[in-house]
Design a protein around this motif. Sequence first.
Motif, PDB file in Angstrom:
ATOM      1  N   ASP A 201       0.949  -1.372  -0.330  1.00  0.00           N
ATOM      2  CA  ASP A 201      -0.163  -0.032   0.064  1.00  0.00           C
ATOM      3  C   ASP A 201       0.905   1.100   0.365  1.00  0.00           C
ATOM      4  N   GLU A 202       2.149   0.697   0.932  1.00  0.00           N
ATOM      5  CA  GLU A 202       2.537   2.747   0.617  1.00  0.00           C
ATOM      6  C   GLU A 202       3.528   2.357  -0.238  1.00  0.00           C
ATOM      7  N   GLU A 205       1.082   4.013  -2.498  1.00  0.00           N
ATOM      8  CA  GLU A 205       0.233   5.547  -2.376  1.00  0.00           C
ATOM      9  C   GLU A 205       1.937   6.887  -3.010  1.00  0.00           C
ATOM     10  N   PRO A 211      -5.422   7.237  -1.815  1.00  0.00           N
ATOM     11  CA  PRO A 211      -5.105   6.550  -0.590  1.00  0.00           C
ATOM     12  C   PRO A 211      -5.223   4.717  -1.113  1.00  0.00           C
ATOM     13  N   VAL A 212      -4.095   4.589  -1.135  1.00  0.00           N
ATOM     14  CA  VAL A 212      -3.990   2.980  -0.416  1.00  0.00           C
ATOM     15  C   VAL A 212      -4.391   1.801   0.515  1.00  0.00           C
TER      16      VAL A 212
ATOM     17  N   LYS B 231      -3.909   7.006   7.594  1.00  0.00           N
ATOM     18  CA  LYS B 231      -4.584   6.917   6.201  1.00  0.00           C
ATOM     19  C   LYS B 231      -5.198   8.332   6.309  1.00  0.00           C
ATOM     20  N   ARG B 232      -5.826   9.457   5.164  1.00  0.00           N
ATOM     21  CA  ARG B 232      -5.923  10.242   5.057  1.00  0.00           C
ATOM     22  C   ARG B 232      -7.066  10.473   3.648  1.00  0.00           C
ATOM     23  N   THR B 233      -7.993  11.148   3.608  1.00  0.00           N
ATOM     24  CA  THR B 233      -9.641  11.340   3.052  1.00  0.00           C
ATOM     25  C   THR B 233      -8.746  11.703   1.490  1.00  0.00           C
ATOM     26  N   SER B 234      -9.221  11.204   0.350  1.00  0.00           N
ATOM     27  CA  SER B 234      -9.141  11.447  -0.787  1.00  0.00           C
ATOM     28  C   SER B 234      -9.333  12.823  -1.596  1.00  0.00           C
TER      29      SER B 234
END
Lengths: 256, 256, 256, 256, 256, 256
Positions: A201-202, A205, A211-212, B231-234
Motif C-alpha cells: 500500500d505505501e 500510495e 489513498p491505497v 490514511k487521509r481522505t482522498s
Amino acid sequence: MAVPADFLSWRETMKIKAINPNTTLEMTENIGAVANEYTADDTEVVAVSPDRGPISIESYYDDYLAVPGILDEILKDEDDEFDAFVNSCWGDPGLDACREVTDKPVVGIAEGSMYVANMLGANFSVVTILPRARDFIEEAVRKTGLDGHCASVRCTDLTVVETENTRDAAAKALLEASWEAVEEDDAEVICLGCAGMGGLDEPLEAELPVPVIDSVGAGAVLAESLVQLGKRTSTVRTYKRPESKEIVGYPERYQL
Amino acid sequence: MAVPADFLSWRETMKIKAINPNTTLEMTENIGAVANEYTADDTEVVAVSPDRGPISIESYYDDYLAVPGILDEILKDEDDEFDAFVNSCWGDPGLDACREVTDKPVVGIAEGSMYVANMLGANFSVVTILPRARDFIEEAVRKTGLDGHCASVRCTDLTVVETENTRDAAAKALLEASWEAVEEDDAEVICLGCAGMGGLDEPLEAELPVPVIDSVGAGAVLAESLVQLGKRTSTVRTYKRPESKEIVGYPERYQL
Amino acid sequence: MAVPADFLSWRETMKIKAINPNTTLEMTENIGAVANEYTADDTEVVAVSPDRGPISIESYYDDYLAVPGILDEILKDEDDEFDAFVNSCWGDPGLDACREVTDKPVVGIAEGSMYVANMLGANFSVVTILPRARDFIEEAVRKTGLDGHCASVRCTDLTVVETENTRDAAAKALLEASWEAVEEDDAEVICLGCAGMGGLDEPLEAELPVPVIDSVGAGAVLAESLVQLGKRTSTVRTYKRPESKEIVGYPERYQL
Amino acid sequence: MAVPADFLSWRETMKIKAINPNTTLEMTENIGAVANEYTADDTEVVAVSPDRGPISIESYYDDYLAVPGILDEILKDEDDEFDAFVNSCWGDPGLDACREVTDKPVVGIAEGSMYVANMLGANFSVVTILPRARDFIEEAVRKTGLDGHCASVRCTDLTVVETENTRDAAAKALLEASWEAVEEDDAEVICLGCAGMGGLDEPLEAELPVPVIDSVGAGAVLAESLVQLGKRTSTVRTYKRPESKEIVGYPERYQL
Amino acid sequence: MAVPADFLSWRETMKIKAINPNTTLEMTENIGAVANEYTADDTEVVAVSPDRGPISIESYYDDYLAVPGILDEILKDEDDEFDAFVNSCWGDPGLDACREVTDKPVVGIAEGSMYVANMLGANFSVVTILPRARDFIEEAVRKTGLDGHCASVRCTDLTVVETENTRDAAAKALLEASWEAVEEDDAEVICLGCAGMGGLDEPLEAELPVPVIDSVGAGAVLAESLVQLGKRTSTVRTYKRPESKEIVGYPERYQL
Amino acid sequence: MAVPADFLSWRETMKIKAINPNTTLEMTENIGAVANEYTADDTEVVAVSPDRGPISIESYYDDYLAVPGILDEILKDEDDEFDAFVNSCWGDPGLDACREVTDKPVVGIAEGSMYVANMLGANFSVVTILPRARDFIEEAVRKTGLDGHCASVRCTDLTVVETENTRDAAAKALLEASWEAVEEDDAEVICLGCAGMGGLDEPLEAELPVPVIDSVGAGAVLAESLVQLGKRTSTVRTYKRPESKEIVGYPERYQL
C-alpha cells in the motif's frame, strides 16, 4: 478520560488471530507482520494457516476447499485465547459460517477494507489478481452492500503467489491497474484486493494521487475496534450456533 | 511484534475532536464521556459544540443550520491539534463538506455504527427519535450504501433532548422499539440512532437478545482506526479542497 | 371550458420566487429572465440572491454554506407574496429543509429538469461543471430516483462563473460533452446541469440531435404546474414544520 | 417580464388531446372536465375515446387491446391540430409507442401524477382498483423509476366503471385505502390510480392529512408545461419514427 | 425409474404452439424448425403467425400492434389442442396478457434464453438488431429480473428481416457484436436476441469461446419443462382470467 | 419434426446425477424418486450422497462443510457417465465451484425452482425450514437475481430432517406458511425451499389457490433442458477450470 479497568479488561491482553485461508506460509508471515504493524502496541496478532486447503485462493473451487480449514482455526480456540479473528482473503470466504461458530468478532478483510475506503473517498476501486476472480470479488463487494460505491474491479495477470513472491512485478502491475481505475473509472480510493499484497500500500500510495488500502491492515484494526467496543456477534438468528448434528467424515473438532 | 516508533508517531498523542453538531452542552459532555470510554487509554477525545446552530437536530431544517457550525469546528483546527474528527449526529450532517475542508479522517456516527452493526449481524435496525426523522435517517442509511442490510428504522416519540434528559423514559421507549425491530422486522443488531442515546447501549443490551451499538462509541473507535492506518481522505476529486472564492456574510474563518 | 374564478384565484396573481442560491447577481438576473421566458404571461417570476453564501456552488462546502441563505429567502415571505419557490441550483441544495419551512410548492431545478427529460426520451445525460461536482450531481439524480434513467453525468472544465461569463467557451465545452453523451453513452436528452447555463439550451439544441433542457425553465414551469393544481406540500411527517427551538447565532428570522 | 410573441406562438392556441384509452364515454367526459379545470384558461383540452378497445382497463389483456386505439388517436392528428397528448390510464399503456408516432409531447397520467407527488412529499402511495391490477400499477411505478419513493400500492374492490358510476361508494373505499396507506405505510401523498377517479381528489383531501393527486389533472398540466418549454420528444434512437413496413390487418392509418 | 403412465399422460401427445408474433412466414417456418430440433422426439411444435400485425417487430409500435394477434393465437385454442405456448419474439410482447387468457404455460423466448444463459455463465450479453431496440430489449431483461447478470446489450445494424434473409451478413454482424461483448463487456454467454436468428447459434458458437443461446430453442425446451412438471399459470391474482366486458371493434373471439 | 439422430445422441442415454448435499440417505432416495418422476421416461436420474458432510444443511456451517463432498461427487465422474448434475439443496451450495470442475450443466434447485416460479406467476414466495435459514435462502434468491420477484421468504419451525420424517406435520406447517404468503404477502406461486420437501407439492397444491413448485423436480427438468439444448457451461473466465495447484489435506481426487 480514564477508562475503568474492569470495563476494558482486554486492554492488557488483546490477542487477535489472523487466519490466512491458504496454506502458503510466506503469505501467513506477511499477514502477521502487516497486521501487527497497524494494530496497537499492546495488541498481539497471531497469523496462522489451516492444516488443509489449497496453497492459494483464485477460484470458487479453492475458496470452498479453504473454508473447512478456516473454520477449524476458529474451532481450535478452545481455551478462549483470542479476542477476535480476521478472515484474511479478499472474498471473505465462509465468513457467515465463521460467525456461527464463535460469537467473538470475526472481520473479513474484504469488508474491512471497503468500510475504510468508503470513509476516505466518494468511491473506491479494487485492484486484484486474475480476471477469473472478478465475479468472486464482485460478490464480496455486493454481499457487503457497497456495490453502489465501487467504481470498478480491475484485474491483473497476477496469481496470488506472484503477489507475494515477485514483489516488483506485482507492484508494477498493480500500479498500472490503479492508474486505470483512477483515470478511467474515476476511483478515489484503491483497495488492494488480495492478502498477498500486504505491504504494497505505501509504495503504491507514493506513486498515486489517492489513498491505497492494505486490506489485512484494515481488517485487523477493525477487529481491534470491535473488541474495544466490547461487542459480540448477534446470536439471535442467522449467526446462532449451528444445531448439533452428525458431521460425517470430518475430524472430531468439527462436531459441535 | 514491535511497531517502529516513527511509523506510529500518533500513538503518543492521538487526539480526536468529537463534534456535537447541536448546541446542547449536556449532550456534548455525554458524547465526550462515551467516546473516551471506548477509545484507547492513550487517545484523548475532546467533545465540542459549535458556536451557532440549533439546540437539537430533529428536522432537515435543524440539520442544515447545524452544518456551518460543524464546518467551523474543523476550520478552527489551524494548529493541527487533532488527528481526526467525529461528526456526532446520526444523519452525518454535512459529512461530505467536512471531508473537503480537511484531509484528516472524518467519521460520521451513522456510517460508523452501521459498519460495526454489519460486522455483527446479518442485518440491523435503527431505533431513533420522532417519526419525522425517518426520512432523514433512511437517507443516511442509503448514502452509506447499507440499505440492503437495514431491517427497519423504528421511530419513537422521543425528542433529542428527551433522550438526554429523561433517561428512564428514553430507555423504556427504545427498549420497546428495539423489541419490535427484533420480533417484527427480524433485526439482529440495534443501532441507537441519536448521539443523545450515548450510554444506553449497555442497559438496553442487558434486556435484549441482540447487540446494541452506541453510535458515538462506534464512530470514535473507527476514527481511531483510520488514524492507526495512517490514511487521509482522498483529495483527488470529490473531496478536493474547495476552490477559494468569496463567501458572503460568514466569519473570516470560512474564507478558504 | 371555463374555470370557476374562485377555484383558481392564483391565476390573476401567480408569483414565483426563483432563488439563486449563490450571491452572483448576474446569474440571478439570468435566472429571472429564463424563468419568465418559459412561464405564462400572467406569471411573474422574481429572482433573488440570498444575503449570505458563496458566490458560486461547486463543492459540498459551498452547497452547505448556501443553504441558510436559501432558507432565509423563504422565511422572508411573511406577507404571503409568493405562490411557489424554485431552488435554482442543480443539486437542489437544502430542498428538504425548504419544504419544511413553507407548505407552498418548492421545486428544485435538478428534479424539475429530470422529470421533463424523462418525459422526452428513454434516458438523459447531465452535462455540467467541474469533475469534482460529479458526486454532488449524482446524489441529486439518485435522490430524485431517476438514476436508472440517467445515461451519464458528463463533467467539463467549466466553473460556475465561467458558464455565466464566457458564454462562447461554455457553449463549446457543453456541446462537446453533449456529443460524447449522445455518442458514447447513448443519451437521448441532455439536461444542462447548472443554473448558470440558462439560455444555452436553444443554441445547443440547434447543433445536437436531441432535446436540451434548460433546468431553470423546467423548474419554473413545474412550479407553475403545482400552483395550478392547487396542491401544497405534505405536512404529515417529513415536511412538517420544524419543532420550535432555540437556534443559536442566527438572525431572528430563523427562529421558527 | 414580457414573453416575445413569436416564441410562445402556442399561447394563443394551446390545444391538448386527452386520450381516454377505454371506450366508456362518461369517463371520457369526466377526463375532459378535470383536465380543463386544471389547465390554463387559454388551453383547450379535448378528451376522446378510441374507436375500438375494451370499455375499461383492468387487466393486461384490456391494456394491450386498448393500445392500438390509443395510437390511432395520435395518428389521426394529421392536420397538426394538437400541441400535446395525455395518455389517460394509470399504467400509461403503450406510452413508448405513442412517443414513436409523434414527436409532440405525450404525457402519461401515471408518470405525471408520480412526478407531482414526488415534489410534494418524501414518498407517495397509489390507491387504485382491483387487486389484480397491483402488478400492472407497480410496473408503471417502476418504469418511471420512482419505485424507491412509492410507499405502497393499495388496491380496493372497485372496478374502473364503479369509480365512475358509484361515486360515493368509490370515495368511501378510496378513503379507507388512503388511511391505511397513511397510517400503515407512512405515505405522505396519495395518487389516485385510475382516470375514473377524476374529481375525487378534493373531497378525499378534505378528509385526509395529506395531499391527494388527481392523476388526469397532473398529466394535463405537465403536458402544458412541456409545450410551454417548447420541447419535443427525442427522435435520436428509441422514439425515432418506426421503420415503414407492411402492417397486416390494420386500417390504412396505421401504415406509417 | 419408471414414470406412472397416468401421471404423464401428456407424454404421448405433448404439443406446443410457437407463436411468431410477426407476419413473415419464412420466420415462422424457421421458428418451427428450430423448436422441433431442440425439443424431444415425441413433442410436436406447431409454429404459427397471427392473422394481423406488422411483418417484423423493431419498435414499440410494432410490438403493440403485434400483441392482439398473439393473443388471438392463444384464444384460438378452443379445443385444447396445445399443452403450452411459446411467445417467440425477444421482448416477450404481451406476455402478461397471454398468461391471463390461458392457464397453460406460456414461455417468452427472452426470459427463457436468459434463464438458460444464467445457468451457463456468471453473466450474459444479448446481441440483437437495430440500436432503436436497445430500450425494448433492456426492458425485457429488467422485467425478468436478470439485469444484474446482463453484461451488455449489443445492437447491430440488422433489421429483423435481414437476420432471416441475409444469413451470411447477419452471422458476420452478430459475430462481431459477440466478440465485442466478450472482450469489452466480459460476457460469458451470448443470447441471440431475435427469433429471426434461429439456427445461427451453432455456427457462431464454433467461432466464439462462449456458449451461444438460440432463444427459440431455449423457450421451447422450457415450455416442455413446465408441461413435464404438470404446472399451470397461477390464477390467483395477476393472471386471473380478465373480467368479461365489452371489447369494441375486435373480432368475436376476443370477447371473453 | 424428426430430430437427426446424431444431433441428440444423448437421447438414448441421458443420465443425470442428483447430488443430495447432505448425508441422510432417506432424503437421497426421495430426491431420486421425485427427479425421476418429473423427468422423461428415457432419462435416468441417479441420486447420491457425498461420503462426507453434515446429515442436514441448516446453517452456513453445514453448507460449507457439505461443499467438498458435493464437488467430490462431480470429480468422481471420471468416465463421463453423466450428462448433467443437479445440486439438490435450496441454497445452491458451492454451485459456482461445481461449474468450475465440469463444463457439463449443473443446475441448482434454488435457481431452477425460481425460474419455473417466475414463469407461472407475477411473483413467488419461498416456504422453508428454520428461521435461521432466512438469510441463507435470501442470499440464494438474490444471487440468482430474482429478489425483485420474491414476495417473501416464510420460515417454519421445521428442521430438514423433520421435513423428511414427519410428513404430516411438515405438510401442515408448510400449508400454514404458504397461506400466510398468499394472503399477507400476495404470493402467486410457492417454492418449496428444501429438498426434503420433495413430493409435498401436490398435496399442498390441492389445498392452495396457487401452484406449488417441487424444487428438486424443477431442477431436474431444467438440467434435462440444458442437455437437450446441447449447451455446456462457459469456460471463458469465471467457470474456467481452476488452476492446478497443491491442495493440502484433501483426498487425491481433489488435485486437479
